[in-house]
Enzyme design. Structure first.
Site, PDB file in Angstrom:
ATOM      1  CG  ASN A 191       4.700  -3.684   2.708  1.00  0.00           C
ATOM      2  OD1 ASN A 191       4.299  -2.779   3.447  1.00  0.00           O
ATOM      3  ND2 ASN A 191       3.876  -4.457   2.017  1.00  0.00           N
ATOM      4  CG  HIS A 223      -1.999  -0.818   1.329  1.00  0.00           C
ATOM      5  ND1 HIS A 223      -1.910  -2.143   1.671  1.00  0.00           N
ATOM      6  CD2 HIS A 223      -3.312  -0.578   1.120  1.00  0.00           C
ATOM      7  CE1 HIS A 223      -3.118  -2.674   1.665  1.00  0.00           C
ATOM      8  NE2 HIS A 223      -3.989  -1.744   1.339  1.00  0.00           N
ATOM      9  CD  GLU A 246      10.825  21.522  -1.906  1.00  0.00           C
ATOM     10  OE1 GLU A 246      11.649  21.829  -2.789  1.00  0.00           O
ATOM     11  OE2 GLU A 246       9.611  21.403  -2.117  1.00  0.00           O
ATOM     12  CD  GLU A 277      11.349  19.173  -5.039  1.00  0.00           C
ATOM     13  OE1 GLU A 277      12.332  19.933  -5.196  1.00  0.00           O
ATOM     14  OE2 GLU A 277      10.205  19.574  -4.776  1.00  0.00           O
ATOM     15  CG  ASP A 301       7.795  21.711  -7.669  1.00  0.00           C
ATOM     16  OD1 ASP A 301       8.304  21.615  -6.525  1.00  0.00           O
ATOM     17  OD2 ASP A 301       7.409  22.793  -8.142  1.00  0.00           O
TER      18      ASP A 301
HETATM   19 MN    MN Z   1       9.244  21.530  -4.359  1.00  0.00          MN
HETATM   20 MN    MN Z   2       2.452  -1.655   3.796  1.00  0.00          MN
END
Ligand code: MN
Ligand code: MN
Length: 381
Positions: free
Chosen positions: A249, A218, A372, A352, A358
């Site tokens: 996971n 997920h 960032e 990024e 972005d």
């Molecule tokens: Mn950004």
């Molecule tokens: Mn999971």
């Protein structure tokens, strides 16, 4: 005398007043007798956007049109009028420009994406999106256009995603996490093809990952959507999954998910964006580039960005400051991953660069640049 002067000036005053931001947004908490002014705007569309964002946060809201009633002056110069028919949910709508009706409405499946490019060119204010799961932005400018099949926007009530038809996995998934999304509902475990995909597209099924050595991982986790059965069931569509190594996971990824739910339980509002990157991962049956007969791409990495916004009122994007905590991680999609998620922390800039997205694009550029560049060093449990 004064009356005469006023009479003389009136034809000039009216256009002047129209320029003076006549659309006001007033808000209060339910039960308040008197509303407070929140903002004003010269565009009804902008005022309605703000109003919707406030309503989504539980406020009682009114859009008040302070524009003096104009009799027949026609032209209504504003070229960039709302193209979306203004979804006039406001109480005092003075059926202005070509209201026309249509307004398609429904919060899901909107074509408008996260950041409509053509909205009024105002000051460098972040665009306020009433759709909560894209509050921090639409990192790939995905649209609900079937021709953009590898960057196809799906806005669901429980989360948003950009789907990649060629890879048969999402490019990213984005959602809000607060206490109100959590409750006592257990896992639905009803993995299934996503019925919201355009007809004719290959739909990954609950069995597509069988025998591959990868888990159905997920992106928006089951544990983040436990308020009711509908919400929990919604995250089991296969467009919300990637082939994820078991240790990624169940260990590192899972422990960060747990940590985030703790932050939400403590009253924070979290905005989470995550996805796959690259190709070639190692599961319990060795390294693979694809599974499901070549139809599903196996990513080389998984990444996640978490913006931790303290509880408060008004749109979340306006509550992000230079002090806001942002957690970003970058994990290999292999069996080397352990439970310590903190050692995978990176900057958003790094993610990024790797992904070409972005992220946090609804934040002002200077704030983005500041947040960032940092690597989170906060508590890890
Ligand atoms: Mn950004
Ligand atoms: Mn999971």
């Amino acid at each position: 005398m004064f009356a005469l002067l006023l009479k003389f000036l009136t034809p000039h005053l009216v256009p002047l007043l129209m320029v003076l931001a006549p659309y006001e947004v007033w808000f209060g908490i339910p039960g308040d007798a008197v509303l407070e002014k929140y903002s004003q705007s010269d565009s009804r569309a902008t005022a309605e956007k703000v109003a919707k964002a406030l309503r989504a946060s539980g406020f009682v809201v009114e859009v008040r049109d302070k524009k003096p009633p104009v009799v027949g002056t026609g032209p209504s110069t504003g070229v960039g009028q709302p193209t979306n028919g203004g979804t006039s949910t406001g109480s005092t709508t003075t059926g202005g420009s070509s209201s026309g009706g249509s307004s398609s409405g429904s919060t899901t499946g909107g074509t408008s994406g996260g950041s409509p490019p053509g909205t009024t060119t105002g000051p460098a204010q972040p665009i306020i999106d009433d759709y909560v799961h894209l509050a921090m932005g639409n990192p790939s400018k995905a649209t609900a256009d079937v021709k953009q099949e590898n960057n196809y926007l799906m806005k669901k009530p429980q989360f948003a995603l950009s789907y990649n038809r060629a890879d048969a996995i999402p490019n990213w998934v984005s959602w809000q996490l607060t206490k109100k999304w959590m409750g006592g509902t257990g896992r639905s475990d009803n993995f299934r093809p996503d019925p919201d995909l355009p007809s004719g597209w290959y739909k990954v099924t609950d069995k597509s990952y069988n025998g591959s050595g990868f888990t159905r991982g997920h992106m928006c986790p089951s544990g983040d959507r436990t308020a009711n059965r509908t919400d929990n069931s919604a995250v089991f569509v296969m467009t919300n999954m990637i082939p994820q190594s078991a240790n990624n996971n169940n260990k590192g990824w899972n422990s960060l998910e747990d940590y985030c739910r703790g932050l939400a339980e403590a009253g924070n509002e979290l905005y989470i964006i995550c996805g796959p990157q690259g190709q070639g991962g190692t599961g319990t049956s060795g390294k693979k580039q694809t599974i499901d007969g070549g139809k599903v791409k196996v990513p080389a990495f998984t990444w996640k960005v978490v913006v931790v916004v303290p509880a408060g009122s008004g749109p979340a994007v306006n509550r992000v400051t230079e002090k806001t905590r942002v957690i970003a991680i970058w994990m290999p999609n292999d069996q080397s991953v352990g439970t310590d998620w903190a050692k995978y922390r990176k900057s958003v800039d790094f993610i990024e660069e790797q992904t070409g997205l972005d992220l946090l694009s609804n934040l002002p550029a200077a704030l983005q640049a500041k947040l960032e560049a940092q690597v989170d060093a906060g508590p890890v449990k």
